[in-house]
Write an enzyme that holds these catalytic residues in place. Structure first.
Site, mmCIF file in Angstrom:
data_model
loop_
_atom_site.group_PDB
_atom_site.id
_atom_site.type_symbol
_atom_site.label_atom_id
_atom_site.label_comp_id
_atom_site.label_asym_id
_atom_site.label_seq_id
_atom_site.Cartn_x
_atom_site.Cartn_y
_atom_site.Cartn_z
ATOM 1 N N HIS A 154 0.852 -1.194 0.000
ATOM 2 C CA HIS A 154 0.000 0.000 0.000
ATOM 3 C C HIS A 154 0.890 1.248 0.000
ATOM 4 C CE1 HIS A 154 0.817 0.477 4.264
ATOM 5 N NE2 HIS A 154 0.244 -0.682 4.562
ATOM 6 N N HIS A 172 3.824 1.607 2.454
ATOM 7 C CA HIS A 172 5.069 0.937 2.051
ATOM 8 C C HIS A 172 5.768 1.769 0.964
ATOM 9 C CE1 HIS A 172 2.537 -2.743 3.193
ATOM 10 N NE2 HIS A 172 3.427 -2.596 4.157
ATOM 11 N N CYS A 221 0.438 -10.956 20.792
ATOM 12 C CA CYS A 221 -0.394 -10.416 19.701
ATOM 13 C C CYS A 221 0.158 -10.956 18.382
ATOM 14 C CB CYS A 221 -0.362 -8.892 19.679
ATOM 15 S SG CYS A 221 -1.126 -8.238 18.178
ATOM 16 N N CYS A 276 1.182 -8.197 15.800
ATOM 17 C CA CYS A 276 2.510 -7.594 16.054
ATOM 18 C C CYS A 276 3.596 -8.641 15.988
ATOM 19 C CB CYS A 276 2.615 -7.015 17.460
ATOM 20 S SG CYS A 276 1.596 -5.616 17.792
ATOM 21 N N CYS A 320 -4.306 -5.796 22.437
ATOM 22 C CA CYS A 320 -2.978 -5.339 22.040
ATOM 23 C C CYS A 320 -2.986 -3.804 21.952
ATOM 24 C CB CYS A 320 -2.657 -5.941 20.672
ATOM 25 S SG CYS A 320 -1.447 -5.008 19.761
ATOM 26 N N HIS A 335 -2.780 -2.831 17.940
ATOM 27 C CA HIS A 335 -3.847 -3.206 17.018
ATOM 28 C C HIS A 335 -5.239 -3.162 17.632
ATOM 29 C CE1 HIS A 335 -0.281 -4.914 15.068
ATOM 30 N NE2 HIS A 335 -0.925 -4.607 13.958
ATOM 31 N N LYS A 381 -5.088 4.931 10.273
ATOM 32 C CA LYS A 381 -4.073 3.999 9.795
ATOM 33 C C LYS A 381 -4.697 3.128 8.704
ATOM 34 C CE LYS A 381 -0.832 0.907 11.673
ATOM 35 N NZ LYS A 381 -0.507 -0.142 12.554
ATOM 36 N N LYS A 401 -6.260 -3.662 6.195
ATOM 37 C CA LYS A 401 -7.137 -4.504 5.382
ATOM 38 C C LYS A 401 -8.562 -4.407 5.899
ATOM 39 C CE LYS A 401 -4.637 -8.615 4.033
ATOM 40 N NZ LYS A 401 -4.405 -9.975 4.418
HETATM 41 N N1 MSP Z 1 8.082 -7.021 8.780
HETATM 42 C C1 MSP Z 1 8.236 -5.920 9.664
HETATM 43 C C2 MSP Z 1 9.556 -5.219 9.454
HETATM 44 C C3 MSP Z 1 10.760 -6.080 9.634
HETATM 45 S S1 MSP Z 1 12.229 -5.188 9.344
HETATM 46 C C4 MSP Z 1 13.424 -6.246 9.814
HETATM 47 C C5 MSP Z 1 7.107 -4.918 9.447
HETATM 48 N N2 MSP Z 1 6.446 -5.012 8.284
HETATM 49 S S2 MSP Z 1 5.230 -4.033 7.867
HETATM 50 O O1 MSP Z 1 4.808 -4.497 6.572
HETATM 51 O O2 MSP Z 1 4.252 -3.978 8.893
HETATM 52 O O3 MSP Z 1 5.859 -2.615 7.731
HETATM 53 C C6 MSP Z 1 6.957 -2.384 6.875
HETATM 54 C C7 MSP Z 1 7.367 -0.922 6.941
HETATM 55 O O4 MSP Z 1 6.314 -0.128 6.394
HETATM 56 C C8 MSP Z 1 7.592 -0.427 8.376
HETATM 57 O O5 MSP Z 1 8.702 0.433 8.470
HETATM 58 C C9 MSP Z 1 6.325 0.314 8.683
HETATM 59 O O6 MSP Z 1 6.469 1.328 9.639
HETATM 60 C C10 MSP Z 1 6.013 0.893 7.307
HETATM 61 N N3 MSP Z 1 4.611 1.253 7.179
HETATM 62 C C11 MSP Z 1 3.527 0.426 7.242
HETATM 63 N N4 MSP Z 1 2.416 1.186 7.129
HETATM 64 C C12 MSP Z 1 2.759 2.492 6.995
HETATM 65 C C13 MSP Z 1 2.064 3.678 6.740
HETATM 66 N N5 MSP Z 1 0.755 3.728 6.667
HETATM 67 N N6 MSP Z 1 2.807 4.799 6.520
HETATM 68 C C14 MSP Z 1 4.171 4.785 6.474
HETATM 69 N N7 MSP Z 1 4.842 3.683 6.725
HETATM 70 C C15 MSP Z 1 4.171 2.570 7.145
HETATM 71 O O7 MSP Z 1 6.905 -4.070 10.307
#
Ligand code: MSP
Length: 512
Positions: A18, A21, A126, A129, A152, A155, A303, A306
């Site tokens: 999304h 990311h 959780c 998390c 949690c 979440h 935030k 899904k």
């Molecule tokens: N798998 C772990 C990270 C492991 S690193 C050794 C994880 N994955 S995640 O998919 O939840 O998040 C990946 C990255 O995307 C994280 O840095 C997280 O903060 C970032 N983001 C997820 N959603 C986000 C937003 N809505 N906005 C900006 N960044 C966000 O955590």
């Protein structure tokens, strides 16, 4: 050549990519591209985090094996990175053999050095998390037949109670070394608000942490006790070491590790600014040089998730605006550090003001007048141009902002140069001057030189556009092949080159 190792967090593959990311990937990519312009030997790593209960359950929910699920979803992240023009040098998947090897070696080292031991663990967990909590960290939920639910804190979902024999990492030993690291290196975790958060977490007191599980097998097996697998976070964090040759290529690892810069979101500070540096110290290595923490990109103040059905796919926005416009918006409109709200209207406004009206218009009017008044041949700039000082100031401000990971400020500084040059053209009105006159040549030579400098400075944000401007100016090679600071010095547009007008870089949007 200075080495520069930069990483994104690796997303879980139970979800689709999304724009949150995308925000992280584009910011990291822009900083990596900036360092390539500086001439650094950059190694930019991204990838996917594929183990853990969350992934195992999400696979079961759609009737796939974990392997089928991770293969399919990892590919989506890889495709999204391509679509966003992310210039990563490697894409690591934690299910790869090379990663299993590095994790085993890394944690075996900590075990051999005496910082891992077996204990019984019981506590709330959780699954979203992938983290154990203590009772006092949970938040109270609604009351039901079984009493009050404990949720949690991240979440707001019910936690599960787990009980198992686990190996524990002696995190408690590292309170002082971690505080020393953060005190001795005040810029190790930035911005300062996030650094203070990390210090706060450590000062609350650190307990030893459970790092293995026996209840699942979707993970990296513990080398000294194969009934256990490493808990997903402790395998995932090691990805940063795997990719630069931990355990397989010591020279490469030793060259890149001291220059490690992690870009992460604010929700995973605990893992990157406490657990990971402690694991590194336990393995006899230095903590990362920098952890740069960004805020969340929100949709309607919420935030993305899904369940809320408010996830925006980067591919839709790329289709609508083009990749460079999306990249520019993410970098310019959502400053690195605090949270920011995504809005379609803001993308359109920024597109029209900065890309269509400022950058696009500057190129188009310069190329038009070179065509009509100078037979399409671009003149050289003047050494004493009034724009030379502005360009030098804007370069300094741009460079300083990229160096402190403030992309929004860096682009503001670069675009100031564009705005000043448009104003300079408006006050000199070369389109009214006599064709072929020295006045026209002087003003347009200056403007072409600004476009040359801007094309380089804009590479981190809009790489394709930058190279296209470079090409239309008649310059050889690419804007992204130039080296700073030398290439930003005034007076290098050679003159005598054929300038091409071409179609508008960013046709104005009428949907606002
Ligand atoms: N798998 C772990 C990270 C492991 S690193 C050794 C994880 N994955 S995640 O998919 O939840 O998040 C990946 C990255 O995307 C994280 O840095 C997280 O903060 C970032 N983001 C997820 N959603 C986000 C937003 N809505 N906005 C900006 N960044 C966000 O955590």
């Amino acid at each position: 050549m200075a080495k520069f190792f930069i990483t994104t967090a690796i997303p879980y593959v139970n979800d689709a990519p999304h724009i949150g990311h995308a925000y992280e990937a584009v910011n990291t990519d822009a900083v990596a591209r900036w360092h390539r312009l500086l001439g650094d030997d950059v190694f930019f790593l991204t990838g996917t985090d594929e183990h853990g209960l969350k992934v195992q359950r999400s696979a079961e929910a759609v009737g796939l094996t974990p392997k089928e699920q991770v293969d399919r979803n990892s590919e989506r992240f890889r495709e999204t990175a391509k679509l966003l023009d992310i210039s990563n040098d490697d894409f690591i998947r934690t299910t790869e053999e090379r990663h299993h090897g590095a994790v085993k070696q890394f944690l075996q080292t900590i075990y051999d050095r005496g910082d891992i031991e077996i204990q019984r663990y019981e506590g709330p967990y959780c699954v979203s998390c992938e983290a154990y909590y203590t009772d006092d960290e949970l938040v109270a939920g609604p009351s039901g037949a079984e009493g009050q639910q404990q949720l949690c804190p991240v979440h707001g979902r019910p936690v599960e109670f787990f009980s198992e024999d686990n190996y524990f990492f002696k995190l408690s030993k590292y309170e002082k070394p971690l505080l020393d690291w953060l005190t001795d290196n005040p810029d190790a975790v930035q911005p300062d608000t996030r650094r203070n958060e990390a210090i706060g977490l450590i000062k609350q007191g650190l307990r030893d942490i459970s790092i293995t599980r026996t209840s699942i097998d979707w993970g990296v097996p513990v080398p000294w006790d194969e009934k256990h697998v490493f808990y997903v976070w402790y395998d995932a964090l090691v990805n940063y070491a795997t990719a630069i040759g931990y355990g397989t290529d010591p020279d490469r690892f030793n060259a890149f590790w001291p220059t490690a810069n992690h870009v992460i979101g604010k929700d995973i500070i605990r893992f990157h600014c406490v657990y990971w540096p402690a694991m590194l110290l336990a393995a006899g290595l230095d903590p990362p040089r920098h952890v740069w923490v960004h805020g969340f990109l929100l949709v309607g103040g919420e935030k993305m998730s899904k369940t809320a059905l408010n996830q925006i796919a980067p591919a839709d926005l790329v289709e609508d605006f083009g990749v460079d416009a999306l990249r520019y918006h993410l970098l310019r409109d959502v400053p690195f550090g605090p949270d920011g709200d995504f809005s379609y209207e803001r993308v359109v406004d920024r597109y029209n003001s900065d890309l269509a009206n400022n950058l696009g218009n500057l190129l188009s009017r310069v190329a038009t007048v070179v065509g009509s008044k100078l037979d399409g041949v671009g003149p050289a700039p003047r050494a004493d141009s009034p724009l030379a000082g502005v360009a030098a100031d804007c370069y300094e401000a741009t460079a300083a902002a990229w160096n402190r990971v403030a992309p929004s400020e860096a682009l503001e500084a670069t675009w100031r140069l564009i705005r000043e040059t448009n104003a300079y053209l408006e006050s000199n009105e070369p389109w009214k001057a006599e064709a072929g006159s020295p006045e026209v040549a002087a003003v347009l030579g200056d403007a072409l030189e600004v476009l040359r400098i801007v094309a380089i400075l804009a590479v981190p944000a809009v790489p394709t556009t930058s190279n296209e401007i470079w090409r239309r100016l008649g310059l050889p090679g690419g804007a992204d092949e130039q080296r700073l600071p030398d290439a930003a010095a005034w007076g290098q547009y050679p003159g005598g080159l054929a300038v091409e007008k071409g179609p508008p870089l960013f046709p104005r949007r009428v949907d606002r």
